[in-house]
Design a protein around this motif. Structure first.
Motif, PDB file in Angstrom:
ATOM      1  N   SER B 306      10.625  46.994 -42.003  1.00  0.00           N
ATOM      2  CA  SER B 306       9.973  45.756 -41.552  1.00  0.00           C
ATOM      3  C   SER B 306       8.885  45.332 -42.521  1.00  0.00           C
ATOM      4  N   VAL B 307       8.668  44.017 -42.590  1.00  0.00           N
ATOM      5  CA  VAL B 307       7.572  43.443 -43.372  1.00  0.00           C
ATOM      6  C   VAL B 307       6.834  42.513 -42.414  1.00  0.00           C
ATOM      7  N   VAL B 308       5.627  42.908 -42.043  1.00  0.00           N
ATOM      8  CA  VAL B 308       4.889  42.145 -41.023  1.00  0.00           C
ATOM      9  C   VAL B 308       3.584  41.645 -41.625  1.00  0.00           C
ATOM     10  N   ARG B 310      -0.179  40.719 -42.006  1.00  0.00           N
ATOM     11  CA  ARG B 310      -1.401  41.176 -41.333  1.00  0.00           C
ATOM     12  C   ARG B 310      -2.575  40.646 -42.135  1.00  0.00           C
ATOM     13  N   GLY B 311      -3.178  39.559 -41.655  1.00  0.00           N
ATOM     14  CA  GLY B 311      -4.257  38.919 -42.402  1.00  0.00           C
ATOM     15  C   GLY B 311      -3.746  38.538 -43.770  1.00  0.00           C
ATOM     16  N   PRO B 312      -4.519  38.788 -44.810  1.00  0.00           N
ATOM     17  CA  PRO B 312      -4.080  38.409 -46.162  1.00  0.00           C
ATOM     18  C   PRO B 312      -3.065  39.396 -46.745  1.00  0.00           C
ATOM     19  N   PHE B 313      -2.712  40.396 -45.992  1.00  0.00           N
ATOM     20  CA  PHE B 313      -1.776  41.417 -46.476  1.00  0.00           C
ATOM     21  C   PHE B 313      -0.481  41.414 -45.672  1.00  0.00           C
ATOM     22  N   SER B 314       0.424  42.239 -46.126  1.00  0.00           N
ATOM     23  CA  SER B 314       1.630  42.468 -45.338  1.00  0.00           C
ATOM     24  C   SER B 314       1.765  43.963 -45.122  1.00  0.00           C
ATOM     25  N   ARG B 315       2.188  44.305 -43.924  1.00  0.00           N
ATOM     26  CA  ARG B 315       2.442  45.718 -43.681  1.00  0.00           C
ATOM     27  C   ARG B 315       3.933  45.971 -43.869  1.00  0.00           C
ATOM     28  N   VAL B 316       4.215  46.893 -44.779  1.00  0.00           N
ATOM     29  CA  VAL B 316       5.611  47.190 -45.079  1.00  0.00           C
ATOM     30  C   VAL B 316       5.909  48.586 -44.552  1.00  0.00           C
ATOM     31  N   THR B 317       6.883  48.678 -43.673  1.00  0.00           N
ATOM     32  CA  THR B 317       7.248  49.986 -43.149  1.00  0.00           C
ATOM     33  C   THR B 317       8.539  50.446 -43.810  1.00  0.00           C
ATOM     34  N   VAL B 318       8.492  51.668 -44.316  1.00  0.00           N
ATOM     35  CA  VAL B 318       9.642  52.217 -45.039  1.00  0.00           C
ATOM     36  C   VAL B 318      10.151  53.439 -44.281  1.00  0.00           C
ATOM     37  N   ASP B 319      11.447  53.492 -44.094  1.00  0.00           N
ATOM     38  CA  ASP B 319      12.029  54.678 -43.460  1.00  0.00           C
ATOM     39  C   ASP B 319      12.405  55.679 -44.543  1.00  0.00           C
ATOM     40  N   CYS B 320      11.605  56.759 -44.638  1.00  0.00           N
ATOM     41  CA  CYS B 320      11.880  57.791 -45.644  1.00  0.00           C
ATOM     42  C   CYS B 320      12.373  59.043 -44.927  1.00  0.00           C
ATOM     43  N   GLY B 321      13.078  58.842 -43.854  1.00  0.00           N
ATOM     44  CA  GLY B 321      13.422  59.976 -42.997  1.00  0.00           C
ATOM     45  C   GLY B 321      12.423  60.043 -41.858  1.00  0.00           C
ATOM     46  N   PHE B 322      11.276  59.447 -42.088  1.00  0.00           N
ATOM     47  CA  PHE B 322      10.255  59.236 -41.056  1.00  0.00           C
ATOM     48  C   PHE B 322       9.585  57.918 -41.434  1.00  0.00           C
ATOM     49  N   PRO B 323       9.036  57.179 -40.492  1.00  0.00           N
ATOM     50  CA  PRO B 323       8.459  55.879 -40.859  1.00  0.00           C
ATOM     51  C   PRO B 323       7.142  56.052 -41.620  1.00  0.00           C
ATOM     52  N   LEU B 324       7.002  55.328 -42.675  1.00  0.00           N
ATOM     53  CA  LEU B 324       5.793  55.379 -43.484  1.00  0.00           C
ATOM     54  C   LEU B 324       5.341  53.938 -43.666  1.00  0.00           C
ATOM     55  N   SER B 325       4.092  53.659 -43.323  1.00  0.00           N
ATOM     56  CA  SER B 325       3.680  52.266 -43.415  1.00  0.00           C
ATOM     57  C   SER B 325       2.678  52.078 -44.537  1.00  0.00           C
ATOM     58  N   SER B 326       2.813  50.960 -45.230  1.00  0.00           N
ATOM     59  CA  SER B 326       2.015  50.693 -46.403  1.00  0.00           C
ATOM     60  C   SER B 326       1.468  49.276 -46.321  1.00  0.00           C
TER      61      SER B 326
END
Lengths: 233, 361
Positions: B306-308, B310-326
């Motif tokens: 997902s790419v969501v 959030r304010g001036p940023f975007s939260r990118v969640t990556v599935d690396c076998g477990f969810p990791l958010s950046s």
């Protein structure tokens, strides 16, 4: 119908010309009921505060009882006072029956529950944060009480107005212990607005009744306007 | 200055505080942060003698404040308190601020001077004769602060003073807190559920969770080295994963998290169950093919889920076998052409992984 309109016009004339009889009755009503309300206030406010700010078993039941007494029938209060002060009663020796004093006593008893109950409501209606704020500012018990009263002053004032309204508009107790006497002197007469309306109507003096009724309403209106004005300040 | 010694409070069957121990030093701003219902208000009320602890003692200057009923008033008069809900007395602003001074029998002229000063400090000069009830929430709260301040308390307690206020009022109140502490040396203890407010104002923070301090430390300590999984979550660390240490050497360890191995700096030893806390700001996202090896680091291939914004940023969640958010800037998201299903590599250094002992929770 014609009779009613006629009576109404006559009533206006009685009021506008400040008819001495009507004015005397109105003044007596106000004096008696105001005295009763003031006396009841002197008892009810400290009593309400004491009940509200202390904890004891049965407090809720007591408040329930007080609230039930709001609708105490006026004739029952009249009867009770009548029994106490009549010649054969325990306070018969005071010779109070059929005096304005007896009426003041009866009306005081009548409005005491309302004033006490509404004082409790007024005080418990003060925002708990205000109570905490007073303590946190270092109030002693007395300073706390005084300031909570100040916060609740408009609600207490409204309670007093309600009490006065009930006192001046009741007829049952006034007639039982007052007797609706029109004596030669103002002070020993016990005819008030409500008892006079009742008598005049039964005697067919509609215009007199309507005039007295209007005066009664005007007094009630005046009290309410005064309260509203104070509260909006 | 204020010592909390195993302070507990029960209301009927509910335990609100379960042995809070800690210390607030003279002259510091101490923030009690924690989720709603953690007992922050209760703790402040106990200190202000508005309630009594079920167990434990609270000492101010070494004196057990709940021990002696005779001294309650004098102890309470050392403190001022501002409550969460802005509450003013139904009278003028001046009369509101005067209340505490009148209780203390301060002279009229003194009251007058102090009120003028206080109104000036809280930015309400000229508001003295206004009816306090007609003010806005933020203004009322400043009146409450002025009212607590004019009595010159040694300790100022503030229970979520800016909750429900507009951002401008929040900023004013925060500035005042710092000024009062700096200029008058007042010890300030405030509670907040806004961890960033704690970070902005406090010298030290106590994280109140489940009725106890899960951690007490400087904002930096709390935010970068949370003491537990729960604290990590509360201070906004989005990636918390559980695992077991499988290798440890020289302050470095490898942690097996089930379907990947993470290298982290920690002194835990082999076999210990741990939680890894990784701030999303510390995670870099790169296209899958260009994944360079980072020394000492972790590189995990994964799929964007997902790419969501959030304010001036975007939260990118990556599935690396477990969810990791950046967290990435919008521009970075655009440049990398990230969208759901993009194949990427997520990387972060071993030093950006904070390792805590896995809790029972």
């Amino acid at each position: 119908m014609y009779e009613i309109i006629e009576g109404f016009l006559e009533a206006i004339r009685l009021i506008v010309t400040l008819d001495p009889d009507v004015m005397a009755i109105a003044a007596r009503s106000i004096i008696i009921s105001l005295t009763a309300t003031i006396i009841a206030t002197l008892f009810a406010v400290p009593l309400g505060a004491a009940i509200n700010f202390s904890t004891f078993p049965g407090k809720k039941s007591l408040i329930n009882l007080i609230q039930t007494l709001y609708s105490l029938p006026t004739v029952v209060v009249g009867l009770l006072i009548f029994l106490l002060i009549s010649r054969v009663g325990p306070f018969g020796f005071l010779r109070l029956l059929f005096t304005p004093t007896a009426m003041v006593i009866a009306q005081t008893v009548l409005v005491l529950p309302i004033l006490t109950g509404l004082t409790i409501s007024a005080l418990s209606g003060v925002d708990p944060v205000i109570r905490d704020t007073l303590y946190s500012l270092g109030a002693t018990r007395l300073q706390f009480l005084i300031n909570i009263m100040k916060e609740a002053r408009f609600a207490i004032l409204a309670a007093v107005a309600v009490g006065f309204g009930r006192a001046i508009s009741e007829v049952g107790a006034a007639i039982l212990v007052g007797g609706n006497i029109m004596a030669s002197s103002f002070a020993s007469s016990t005819r008030v607005l409500t008892t006079a309306i009742s008598l005049e109507t039964s005697m067919g003096n509609i215009s007199q009744s309507i005039a007295l009724g209007i005066v009664l309403l005007v007094i009630a209106l005046g009290v309410n306007l005064a309260i509203a004005r104070v509260q909006h300040r | 200055m204020i010592e909390l010694d195993s302070v507990s409070k029960n209301f009927d069957d509910t335990t609100v505080l379960a042995g809070v121990t800690g210390q607030v030093n003279r002259g510091e701003i101490f923030a009690v942060i924690g989720p709603s219902g953690a007992g922050k208000s209760t703790l402040l009320r106990l200190i202000d003698l508005l309630d009594t602890p079920t167990e434990g003692t609270i000492r101010i200057n070494g004196l057990d404040i709940h021990a002696d009923k005779e001294r309650r008033l004098s102890i309470r008069r050392m403190m001022g308190m501002v409550f969460q809900k802005p509450a003013v007395f139904n009278t003028t602003v001046t009369e509101n601020i005067a209340v505490g001074l009148r209780f203390r029998g301060t002279s009229k002229s003194e009251i007058h001077t102090r009120i003028e000063e206080a109104l000036d400090t809280v930015g309400l000069a000229g508001y003295g004769e206004r009816r306090a009830r007609t003010l806005s929430g933020g203004e009322m709260q400043r009146v409450a602060l002025a009212r607590a301040m004019v009595i010159e308390p040694e300790v100022l307690l503030m229970d979520e003073p800016t909750a429900n206020l507009d951002p401008v009022s929040v900023e004013m109140i925060e500035e005042l807190v710092i000024r009062i502490n700096r200029d008058l040396g007042t010890t300030i203890l405030f509670s907040t559920h806004d961890m960033y407010q704690g970070q902005r104002l406090a010298h030290r923070i106590g994280v109140l969770m489940d009725g106890t301090f899960a951690q007490v430390g400087t904002p930096r300590e709390v935010f970068t080295l949370p003491a537990s999984r729960n604290v990590a979550r509360f201070v906004g660390i989005e990636n918390v994963v559980d695992g077991v240490v499988v290798a440890a050497e020289d302050g470095m360890s490898a942690v097996d998290i089930g379907n990947a191995r993470i290298r982290a700096r920690s002194s835990f030893s082999r076999g210990e169950r741990v939680s890894l806390c990784i701030r999303s700001e510390d995670i870099r996202i790169a296209p899958a093919i260009r994944g360079r090896r980072v020394f000492d680091g972790n590189i995990l291939p994964g799929t964007v889920t997902s790419v969501v914004p959030r304010g001036p940023f975007s939260r990118v969640t990556v599935d690396c076998g477990f969810p990791l958010s950046s967290v990435l800037s919008w521009k970075a998201v655009e440049d990398l052409d990230l969208r759901e299903g993009s194949q990427v590599t997520a990387s972060f250094t071993a030093a950006s992984v904070h390792v805590v002992r896995a809790g029972e929770d």
